[in-house]
Design a protein around this motif. Structure first.
Motif, PDB file in Angstrom:
ATOM      1  N   ASP A 374     -10.726  -5.103  -5.999  1.00  0.00           N
ATOM      2  CA  ASP A 374     -10.946  -5.848  -4.763  1.00  0.00           C
ATOM      3  C   ASP A 374     -12.006  -6.916  -5.027  1.00  0.00           C
ATOM      4  OD1 ASP A 374      -9.434  -3.723  -3.923  1.00  0.00           O
ATOM      5  OD2 ASP A 374     -11.055  -2.725  -2.841  1.00  0.00           O
ATOM      6  N   LEU A 375     -11.665  -8.167  -4.772  1.00  0.00           N
ATOM      7  CA  LEU A 375     -12.610  -9.266  -4.967  1.00  0.00           C
ATOM      8  C   LEU A 375     -13.040  -9.827  -3.620  1.00  0.00           C
ATOM      9  CD1 LEU A 375     -10.943 -11.255  -7.922  1.00  0.00           C
ATOM     10  CD2 LEU A 375     -12.436  -9.252  -8.011  1.00  0.00           C
ATOM     11  N   ASP A 376     -14.341 -10.064  -3.471  1.00  0.00           N
ATOM     12  CA  ASP A 376     -14.824 -10.643  -2.219  1.00  0.00           C
ATOM     13  C   ASP A 376     -14.527 -12.136  -2.183  1.00  0.00           C
ATOM     14  OD1 ASP A 376     -16.717 -11.904  -3.817  1.00  0.00           O
ATOM     15  OD2 ASP A 376     -18.363 -10.590  -3.226  1.00  0.00           O
ATOM     16  N   ASP A 377     -14.927 -12.802  -1.105  1.00  0.00           N
ATOM     17  CA  ASP A 377     -14.573 -14.211  -0.884  1.00  0.00           C
ATOM     18  C   ASP A 377     -14.925 -15.091  -2.077  1.00  0.00           C
ATOM     19  OD1 ASP A 377     -13.629 -13.608   1.614  1.00  0.00           O
ATOM     20  OD2 ASP A 377     -15.451 -14.190   2.673  1.00  0.00           O
ATOM     21  N   THR A 378     -16.172 -15.008  -2.532  1.00  0.00           N
ATOM     22  CA  THR A 378     -16.647 -15.882  -3.600  1.00  0.00           C
ATOM     23  C   THR A 378     -15.916 -15.616  -4.912  1.00  0.00           C
ATOM     24  OG1 THR A 378     -18.829 -16.006  -2.574  1.00  0.00           O
ATOM     25  CG2 THR A 378     -18.665 -16.630  -4.895  1.00  0.00           C
ATOM     26  N   ASN A 379     -15.837 -14.351  -5.286  1.00  0.00           N
ATOM     27  CA  ASN A 379     -15.213 -14.004  -6.560  1.00  0.00           C
ATOM     28  C   ASN A 379     -13.704 -14.218  -6.544  1.00  0.00           C
ATOM     29  OD1 ASN A 379     -17.535 -13.104  -8.104  1.00  0.00           O
ATOM     30  ND2 ASN A 379     -17.655 -11.394  -6.685  1.00  0.00           N
ATOM     31  N   TYR A 380     -13.084 -13.998  -5.394  1.00  0.00           N
ATOM     32  CA  TYR A 380     -11.645 -14.240  -5.311  1.00  0.00           C
ATOM     33  C   TYR A 380     -11.355 -15.728  -5.436  1.00  0.00           C
ATOM     34  CZ  TYR A 380      -6.776 -13.937  -3.870  1.00  0.00           C
ATOM     35  OH  TYR A 380      -5.399 -14.032  -3.837  1.00  0.00           O
TER      36      TYR A 380
END
Length: 653
Positions: A374-380
């Protein structure tokens, strides 16, 4: 790696560099892990260019990291002879009685005070741990959905060593009172939990002689005179029984908290310091941090990435990027990238080897049927940029690692928030407890994210998981103070809570109440705020509840009088709250009475902190008690141009 080997060559005394070097890091930071003697370590510390050297601390994936994190571990003080006579009633979806968590090994005869029965129905047997069972739905108290089994073991499960999910989170499972007894009241089935069954369960549990009731059930906010949990828990309170109930999972919306009656302990979910990290590596070798619980090992092999047009040739670009149902027809042998947070099944069915998803609440990663990160907004956004720009994007999902979460505890976004929409001057939720990725007993026939596998212990997340933690703590407190009232136990839990960081928790007290539960201190709070049952009823009188409605809650006729009415803000709660307009400049005064449950000759002094724009005055500032049981009163007055303040009480002696 050669640079690291050269450094080691200068400090190694006996073994070879190859035998000493464990791992070399060179992507996101420059360093290495090595096996060194103390003298070799000291040489390394003194070398030019070496920033730091520290030991390889092992952070175990413990099943009961939640209780350890709360400070209630194996070394905590227990009173076994009292604990074994403590009974926790679980109103939920039943239980899987064969779970090792419900073994009666090491537990003595059933307490003489138990007045219940084992009426678990078809294919159900009790023992000296699960001493009672009743069902109000279906033909048995057996749990096929796992929710009730999970909550029961969290509250009072026996100790079970070597518990894990496929090697993840190996440790010892336990409840708050491992020697305590369980009484099971099944009111829920797949279609839901009916009010009639819940009322019957409360009724039976009170008569059976339980000490604590935990109920991880909630619905729409309704007046207490028509709320089965509010009514049932009031009757329990009359008998000295503490009821813990879930605050709900409808956050982060303000005013979403459930189970609002002031005699209930309403529980929010919080994180622990155990953090699962599942990193993603793109085709350029760049590591991008993600979250999940992933026990699959792809051995760092790079796979083609399927996203949008490369994932589907029969859906629109928008649907394909969202991994919509029926779209993924060109993903076999690839890792699928999805713009949505909850679609893992579709990629698995389509033959994908893994899935990378975009989530907004990374506090609640879970297991998947295939490798998931699962990637958060920034990392995604960073990873998606690579996928769209690379001519042949590739990547892999690494096996999960566990690290210490320095931000813990925080309240995840799903946990419901105040303010209290039913009683505006009473703070809800009351307390926060571990509710994220809790590993506890599970029904082996229940569905999991690991299809085809029979699982005896599994992760679950929610305020449902936080609630039995507080039930376990309440039971623990009652082992030290069996004669305490329900309000005294609730007060002890609230006033001794760890203060949480408001800057890390959106909505602060509206999210976490009085703070994070602190069991070992709750047994010795010094002072408690007690509330008599007639005080609650007199508050309902002030709120213009009908005589019939108040009698419904009270379980008998109750007559209101103008003289005895109690305003909400003056109910003797351990917290203080008042709803005011933003432009109000009036003073707000709270009146409270405390009972000394500490030593004779104890003295307590007020310590005030808050917004410097406000004036907060406590009178008197010092309370001295000659003996236990003595009561004294004080007032807190808040004044200022903008009365935006929420109070919580604690004690310093």
């Amino acid at each position: 790696m050669s640079h690291h080997q050269n450094i080691l060559q200068e400090v190694i005394e006996s073994s070879s560099v190859e035998n000493s070097l464990v791992r070399s890091y060179g992507r996101s930071f420059n360093g290495f892990a090595a096996k060194l003697t103390e003298s070799e370590r000291d040489k390394l510390i003194g070398m030019e260019g070496v920033v730091s050297v520290f030991p390889n601390t092992v952070y175990k994936l413990l099943t009961t990291r939640s209780y350890e994190f709360m400070g209630l571990g194996d070394k905590s003080k227990h009173i076994p002879e009292v604990e074994t006579n403590t009974i926790v009633g679980v109103i939920d979806g039943g239980i899987w009685p064969e779970s090792k968590s419900f073994s009666d090994q090491g537990i003595g005869p059933i307490p003489k005070k138990w007045k219940g029965t084992c009426a678990g129905g078809k294919n159900f047997t009790c023992n000296k741990k699960v001493i009672g069972a009743r069902h109000y739905v279906q033909e048995s108290a057996r749990d096929n959905e796992a929710h009730g089994t999970h909550t029961a073991s969290t509250a009072a499960g026996n100790k079970v060593k070597g518990v894990s999910v496929n090697g993840v989170a190996t440790g010892t499972a336990r409840g708050g009172v491992p020697l305590g007894r369980l009484a099971i009241y099944k009111v829920c089935e797949p279609a839901g939990c009916n009010a009639a069954g819940m009322m019957a369960a409360f009724d039976d549990a009170i008569a059976d002689g339980v000490d604590v009731i935990t109920i991880s059930i909630g619905g729409g906010v309704t007046k207490v005179d028509i709320d089965p949990v509010a009514i049932g828990s009031f009757h329990a309170m009359q008998k000295g029984i503490v009821t813990t109930a879930a605050a709900g999972n409808d956050g982060p919306k303000l005013g979403s908290v459930a189970n609002l009656a002031p005699w209930i302990v309403s529980v929010a979910a919080g994180s622990t310091d155990r953090k699962f990290v599942t990193n993603v590596v793109d085709g350029n070798g760049k590591m991008i941090p993600g979250r999940s619980i992933n026990d699959f090992d792809l051995k760092a092999k790079k796979y083609p990435l399927a996203y949008g047009k490369t994932a589907s040739n029969k859906c629109t670009e928008e649907l394909a990027r969202g991994c919509a149902s029926g779209c993924l027809n060109t993903v076999e042998g690839k890792i699928v990238v999805c713009d949505v947070p909850d679609n893992v099944t579709e990629p698995q069915v389509a033959g994908a080897v893994g899935v990378i998803i975009h989530v907004t609440d990374v506090d609640t990663p879970g297991l998947g049927p295939i490798p998931v990160s699962d990637l958060d907004d920034t990392n995604y956004a960073a990873f998606r940029s690579y996928v769209l720009s690379a001519p042949n994007p590739q990547g892999t999902i690494l096996k999960s690692e566990t690290v210490k979460d320095e931000n813990a505890p925080i309240v995840p976004t799903f946990s419901a928030r105040g303010p209290n929409t039913l009683f505006s001057d009473i703070l809800k939720p009351d307390i926060t407890a571990p509710g994220v990725n809790i590993l506890a007993a599970y029904s082996p026939v229940a569905q999991t994210a690991l299809p085809g596998q029979s699982i005896d212990y599994y992760f679950m997340t929610g305020t449902s998981m936080a609630t039995p933690h507080v039930a376990g703590v309440a039971a623990y407190v009652k082992t030290f103070h069996p004669d305490w009232s329900a309000s005294a136990v609730k007060s002890a839990i609230m006033t001794t809570a760890w203060e949480m960081n408001a800057s890390k928790n959106a909505e602060a007290e509206f999210a976490y109440g009085s703070g994070y539960v602190n069991p070992s201190v709750a047994v010795d709070p010094g002072l408690v705020y007690e509330i008599a049952e007639e005080d609650y009823l007199n508050m309902l009188c002030a709120l213009d509840y009908s005589p019939k409605g108040i009698s419904t809650v009270a379980g008998g006729t109750f007559t209101c009088s103008e003289k005895s009415k109690i305003q909400m803000k003056d109910l003797n709660c351990p917290s203080m709250a008042a709803k005011v307009s933003a432009s109000s400049s009036s003073d707000i005064t709270f009146s409270r009475t405390v009972t000394n449950v500490g030593k004779k000759g104890s003295t307590y002094k007020a310590k005030v902190s808050g917004d410097p724009k406000l004036s907060i005055m406590v009178e008197p500032e010092t309370l001295s008690f000659k003996s236990p049981g003595e009561k004294k009163s004080f007032t807190v007055t808040v004044s200022g141009k903008s009365l935006l303040w929420f109070g919580q009480t604690g004690h310093t002696m």
